[in-house]
Design an enzyme around this catalytic site. Structure first.
Site, PDB file in Angstrom:
ATOM      1  N   ASP A  78      -2.909  -4.816   3.704  1.00  0.00           N
ATOM      2  CA  ASP A  78      -3.699  -4.729   2.976  1.00  0.00           C
ATOM      3  C   ASP A  78      -3.673  -6.445   1.812  1.00  0.00           C
ATOM      4  OD1 ASP A  78      -2.514  -3.078   1.091  1.00  0.00           O
ATOM      5  OD2 ASP A  78      -4.564  -3.167   0.063  1.00  0.00           O
ATOM      6  N   GLU A 145      -2.484  -0.523  -0.348  1.00  0.00           N
ATOM      7  CA  GLU A 145      -1.385  -0.777  -1.615  1.00  0.00           C
ATOM      8  C   GLU A 145      -2.759  -1.742  -2.685  1.00  0.00           C
ATOM      9  OE1 GLU A 145       0.844  -2.701  -4.105  1.00  0.00           O
ATOM     10  OE2 GLU A 145      -0.506  -3.561  -3.011  1.00  0.00           O
TER      11      GLU A 145
END
Length: 486
Positions: A78, A145
């Site tokens: 991400d 994350e």
């Protein structure tokens, strides 16, 4: 295909261009995860996902390295979605638009996602290559994350076979990271009493143009937090003009918990001549420009008439809320006694909004040590207790305790020195890396973290240094070729 595909190393930049083309903000990584999974299977690699969506790909060792220690390359899927206020971008559907600006690659109007897209692209380029020597190889790409390390928290145990891990999520050329801060979310809720709007005038105050940045790596730089600056202005308005009666219908700022907010907005309602209010705005902007001339040269504080809302904060709610958020600690709390020039403990309010008859704030607490974390959360508990606010702690993740003697650290130091012509720096970062959590699940794995120079991560000014990417790639390739036998 963008112009960055012409940069060297071509295979890495080709993959980064592909990463930019597929939307992948936090919680919306499914599209890119599925793309990579299908690509890996088409290449004939072992590839599967665990229960929370993390992706693991295995590639056999190249000829002659079958007996070398197996290595995992790790990145997260991400990116932080941040756009300039005046730039229309839908992170769920629109691609990131990278372009070359001198020695840097940046993006049009948004975060670039070099954090951790360059690292992810490098792992995929190694998988894609047919001329890079490497041991038995695993690539681990984790979910979400940036929004709380949710992927690695749920990582399947006994899944990885590697004895060494190279994390690709740090952001400075010539540095090797062997430790990081842990973190915890602190969610504050300040209840509001609302009443009908009897005020004559309504103005929206806008604070824009701040630098923002990473709320860990940049917390020591003195960059202004837009939410805190707005709270300061409102408190000063109350203190310096005690006869000026006003209230609020809105107070908001920031959009992600781990970025220093660049913008904040307040809707102020009052009855007196707007000239006094506008003069207060002008005076405060002059103060800010004088105080923050070096770190925030582009700040703008403005006010414009806006449509009147039906409900306003009660006078008591308004004053208590303003003073609560003005008094809220923010920034560096303590520097480390153990690691020179590194912040030990900090906090940053990243998001503020009005929801469900309350002002809700999202704060990210960081510390290298558990006692530091407890100290900061204790401060928050005390101030919330005094102010009548609610506090919820969640999403705790541990720090990564430094280990100064390991095979992969020694090898990385030597290889990096050969490339750079000087000794690399061994560092601990005041930011969250997944290594701490990975160590909890795989305690025997050796780790280092490396990456190219990235500036202004988590902000639309994010950029990655092109020469540093090539240096990082050379290091990664030479490291993989130098892994010793078991």
């Amino acid at each position: 295909m963008s112009e960055i595909q012409n940069l060297q190393p071509k295979l890495l930049w080709k993959w980064f261009d592909q990463v930019c083309a597929i939307p992948h903000p936090s919680y919306e990584e499914e599209k890119i995860a599925q793309f990579i999974l299908q690509w890996a299977k088409d290449k004939g690699f072992y590839a599967e996902r665990d229960e929370v969506g993390n992706l693991l790909i295995r590639k056999p060792a190249t000829k002659g390295m079958e007996n070398a220690v197996p290595v995992a390359l790790q990145a997260h899927l991400d990116m932080v979605p941040q756009a300039n206020e005046d730039y229309q971008h839908n992170f769920s559907t629109d691609p990131i638009l990278p372009y070359i600006d001198g020695e840097w690659v940046t993006a049009k109007g948004t975060t670039l996602g070099a954090d951790n897209g360059i690292g992810m692209a490098s792992t995929l380029a190694v998988l894609d290559s047919d001329d890079i020597a490497h041991p038995p190889l695993e690539v681990l790409l984790t979910m979400t994350e940036e929004a709380g390390m949710e992927g690695v928290i749920g990582l399947r145990p006994n899944w990885l076979q590697s004895q060494i891990m190279i994390n690709t999520d740090t952001e400075e050329n010539g540095e090797i990271y062997i430790g990081c801060a842990g973190g915890e979310n602190a969610n504050v809720r300040f209840p509001l009493q609302l009443e009908s709007n009897q005020f004559k005038y309504s103005y929206q105050v806008s604070l824009k143009g701040l630098s923002g940045g990473h709320s860990g790596c940049d917390i020591h730089t003195g960059r202004a937090n837009a939410i805190k600056v707005m709270a300061r202005f409102l408190a000063q308005l109350s203190h310096q003009y005690p006869t000026f009666q006003f209230s609020l219908t809105d107070l908001r700022g920031g959009s992600v918990r781990n970025a220093i907010p660049r913008e904040a907005f307040a809707t102020v309602v009052f009855n007196e001549d707007p000239a006094l209010f506008l003069q207060a705005i002008s005076d405060f902007q002059d103060t800010l420009k004088s105080e923050l001339a070096k770190v925030e040269p582009n700040l703008q504080l403005q006010a414009q008439p806006t449509e009147k809302a039906e409900l306003v904060f009660s006078q008591e709610s308004c004053q208590k809320a303003i003073h609560f958020f003005n008094a809220l600690p923010n920034g560096v709390i303590r520097n480390s006694d153990v690691v020179k020039n590194v912040v030990e403990s900090s906090l940053s309010i990243g998001i503020l909004s009005v929801k469900n008859n309350a002002l809700e704030g999202v704060i990210l607490v960081r510390s290298l040590i558990d006692s530091g974390n407890r100290n900061v959360t204790g401060l928050l508990k005390s101030i919330c207790e005094l102010a009548g606010a609610e506090l919820e702690l969640s999403g705790y993740y541990p720090g990564w305790e430094p280990v100064n003697d390991s095979v992969i650290l020694d090898l990385t130091k030597k290889t990096y020195a050969d490339i750079l012509g000087y000794e690399p720096k061994i560092k601990v970062i005041h930011a969250g890396l997944e290594c701490g959590l990975l160590k909890k699940i795989y305690p025997n794995i050796e780790m280092v973290s490396i990456g190219p120079t990235i500036r202004n991560a988590h902000s639309p000014d994010e950029k990655v240094h092109i020469p540093a990417v090539e240096t990082y790639w050379n290091l990664l390739v030479k490291l993989l070729a130098s892994i010793p036998n078991k």
